[in-house]
Write a protein that holds these residues in place. Structure first.
Motif, PDB file in Angstrom:
ATOM      1  N   GLU A 216       5.981   6.741  -2.274  1.00  0.00           N
ATOM      2  CA  GLU A 216       4.566   6.538  -2.399  1.00  0.00           C
ATOM      3  C   GLU A 216       4.147   6.153  -3.753  1.00  0.00           C
ATOM      4  OE1 GLU A 216       2.464   8.040  -0.227  1.00  0.00           O
ATOM      5  OE2 GLU A 216       4.051   7.517   1.106  1.00  0.00           O
ATOM      6  N   ASN A 217       4.728   5.933  -4.796  1.00  0.00           N
ATOM      7  CA  ASN A 217       4.474   5.408  -6.123  1.00  0.00           C
ATOM      8  C   ASN A 217       4.025   4.014  -5.828  1.00  0.00           C
ATOM      9  OD1 ASN A 217       4.625   7.864  -7.442  1.00  0.00           O
ATOM     10  ND2 ASN A 217       6.767   7.163  -8.388  1.00  0.00           N
ATOM     11  N   LEU A 218       4.589   3.248  -4.861  1.00  0.00           N
ATOM     12  CA  LEU A 218       4.565   1.843  -4.830  1.00  0.00           C
ATOM     13  C   LEU A 218       2.768   1.621  -4.205  1.00  0.00           C
ATOM     14  CD1 LEU A 218       5.439  -0.937  -4.929  1.00  0.00           C
ATOM     15  CD2 LEU A 218       6.149  -0.845  -2.600  1.00  0.00           C
ATOM     16  N   ILE A 219       2.255   2.490  -3.606  1.00  0.00           N
ATOM     17  CA  ILE A 219       0.966   2.281  -3.095  1.00  0.00           C
ATOM     18  C   ILE A 219       0.047   2.406  -4.253  1.00  0.00           C
ATOM     19  CG2 ILE A 219      -0.896   3.594  -1.707  1.00  0.00           C
ATOM     20  CD1 ILE A 219       1.645   4.670   0.022  1.00  0.00           C
ATOM     21  N   PHE A 220       0.111   3.419  -5.240  1.00  0.00           N
ATOM     22  CA  PHE A 220      -0.602   3.491  -6.426  1.00  0.00           C
ATOM     23  C   PHE A 220      -0.511   2.273  -7.278  1.00  0.00           C
ATOM     24  CE2 PHE A 220      -1.583   4.413 -10.613  1.00  0.00           C
ATOM     25  CZ  PHE A 220      -2.687   4.769 -10.693  1.00  0.00           C
ATOM     26  N   LEU A 221       0.942   1.852  -7.565  1.00  0.00           N
ATOM     27  CA  LEU A 221       1.178   0.849  -8.493  1.00  0.00           C
ATOM     28  C   LEU A 221       0.458  -0.551  -7.852  1.00  0.00           C
ATOM     29  CD1 LEU A 221       5.057   1.419  -9.242  1.00  0.00           C
ATOM     30  CD2 LEU A 221       2.796   1.925 -10.703  1.00  0.00           C
ATOM     31  N   THR A 222       0.580  -0.647  -6.490  1.00  0.00           N
ATOM     32  CA  THR A 222      -0.047  -2.031  -5.889  1.00  0.00           C
ATOM     33  C   THR A 222      -1.520  -2.043  -6.445  1.00  0.00           C
ATOM     34  OG1 THR A 222       1.356  -1.707  -4.152  1.00  0.00           O
ATOM     35  CG2 THR A 222      -0.346  -3.313  -3.841  1.00  0.00           C
ATOM     36  N   SER A 223      -2.024  -0.948  -5.994  1.00  0.00           N
ATOM     37  CA  SER A 223      -3.615  -0.877  -6.517  1.00  0.00           C
ATOM     38  C   SER A 223      -3.758  -0.938  -7.990  1.00  0.00           C
ATOM     39  CB  SER A 223      -4.067   0.427  -5.930  1.00  0.00           C
ATOM     40  OG  SER A 223      -5.357   1.025  -6.589  1.00  0.00           O
ATOM     41  N   ASN A 224      -2.956  -0.234  -8.596  1.00  0.00           N
ATOM     42  CA  ASN A 224      -2.997  -0.606 -10.312  1.00  0.00           C
ATOM     43  C   ASN A 224      -2.846  -2.129 -10.546  1.00  0.00           C
ATOM     44  OD1 ASN A 224      -1.200  -0.408 -12.886  1.00  0.00           O
ATOM     45  ND2 ASN A 224      -2.813   0.928 -12.712  1.00  0.00           N
TER      46      ASN A 224
END
Lengths: 294, 92
Positions: B54-62
């Motif tokens: 799920e971290n990838l979702i935040f990191l993509t937006s980031n």
């Protein structure tokens, strides 16, 4: 990452950002702002409370965020390239150098994070090593590092002023070495070095819960290798970290701060005082499933 | 302990991206970044994603927000991104 390599990536995105911000060029003033941005982020993400042991996942996330900034800076390459076309060669080098310096600053910050996380982790692994009660045993850098993700550590034995490399181990899941794997590997290394040592994790398990443990032979052999004892159907695991939950009728085994027993090796058959039999499976310390049978 | 030397970071990272709840454009972006970046540039991001996909979702937006803020030199946007990062770090 070079400017050329990033053109393709940049081209896919981000028409929206072009519309929103226009076709900007990188200027000296802009670079100064970027430097301030990097400083702000590094400062905000720096853990000032080093005395408190933080979860590994938080450390992973912090380093990842700095890594994302490195990528985001690299993605500015098209703007840098456009700006350079209008500059003298000496000025072009200046812009590239400054972008690189910002990335290096982020790398340095990541390195500090890595070093702190590694120090904490080595402390934890050395605590696990202390279960073997072998003087001079310690963990350190893996001697034979491999190009793959995940934790890699070496185990060393210092004796009579001489340090011997007993072996290296690598995280099976690509992240961290689990305690059960660690203990098993160290036991094998010590055996290979001609040292008989089993982890000291044996104390009495209370029979008060009303359960007796019947265990399959393979698991029996494995746990016996770890120094666990089976007496009168009772499993003595050590550190009183074998817990029976009356409400859920489930059993959880802990062998340290972080429980770690593999699903495929821990299958415990329980026989309760009423004759009910239960099979309990564990994975990485969590109960995976429990099945009753007659 | 089995050593899977063939599973290089980039192969594993691409697999994680393929399985992630991201749009096709975002996946394509990551595949490009993975291809064009060194292991050293990717290792910390990969570890966080492997720890929790799920971290990838935040990191993509980031990543997208940072890219925009850097490009525009927009201090307010950047500060908002950093504030989000602090919340992300506090996540259990």
């Amino acid at each position: 990452m070079t400017s050329e390599r990033l053109r393709h990536v940049e081209g896919q995105d981000f028409e929206a950002s072009e519309e929103e911000y226009g076709d900007r060029e990188i200027s000296a003033e802009h670079l100064e702002t970027l430097g301030e941005f990097v400083d702000e982020e590094v400062e905000a993400l720096t853990d000032h409370d080093e005395a408190t042991k933080k979860p590994a996942s938080r450390s992973f996330r912090r380093r990842a965020l700095l890594g994302i900034t490195v990528l985001a800076l690299a993605m500015l390459s098209p703007e840098v390239a456009r700006a350079q076309q209008k500059l003298e060669p000496s000025e072009q080098e200046g812009i590239e150098l400054q972008i690189k310096q910002l990335q290096d600053k982020l790398y340095e910050s990541k390195k500090v994070e890595y070093a702190e996380a590694e120090k904490q982790r080595h402390q934890e692994l050395n605590e696990w090593l202390s279960l073997f009660a072998v003087d001079g045993l310690s963990v350190g850098e893996a001697k034979n590092r491999v190009r793959m993700p995940g934790e890699q550590v070496g185990v060393y034995l210092k004796k009579d002023g001489m340090e011997t490399h007993l072996g290296d181990m690598y995280a099976e899941d690509g992240i961290r070495i689990m305690q059960a794997d660690f203990v098993r590997e160290v036991a094998e290394m010590l055996k290979g070095a001609g040292i008989e040592a089993a982890p000291d994790i044996s104390t009495e398990l209370s029979k008060e819960a009303g359960f007796e443990i019947d265990i399959d032979l393979e698991t029996y052999a494995l746990l016996k290798d770890w120094g666990w004892r089976f007496e009168g159907g009772i499993l003595n695991t050590g550190k009183k970290e074998f817990r029976f939950d009356d409400q859920t009728e489930s059993i959880t085994i802990f062998i340290g701060g972080e429980t770690s027993l593999d699903e495929d090796i821990i299958i415990i058959h329980c026989l309760d005082k009423d004759g009910k039999k239960t099979v309990v499976k564990f994975t990485e310390g969590r109960q995976l499933g429990m099945k009753e049978y007659k | 302990m089995g050593l899977q030397v063939n599973n290089s970071l980039k192969i594993l990272f691409n697999e994680l991206v393929d399985r992630a709840r991201l749009s096709d454009v975002e996946k394509q972006l990551w595949h490009s970044l993975i291809e064009k970046s060194s292991d050293n540039e990717l290792d910390a991001i990969f570890t966080a994603v492997q720890d929790d996909p799920e971290n990838l979702i935040f990191l993509t937006s980031n990543l997208l927000k940072k890219q925009k803020a850097l490009k525009a030199g927009n201090k307010r946007t950047w500060s908002a991104v950093v504030a989000e990062e602090k919340k992300f770090l506090e996540k259990k």
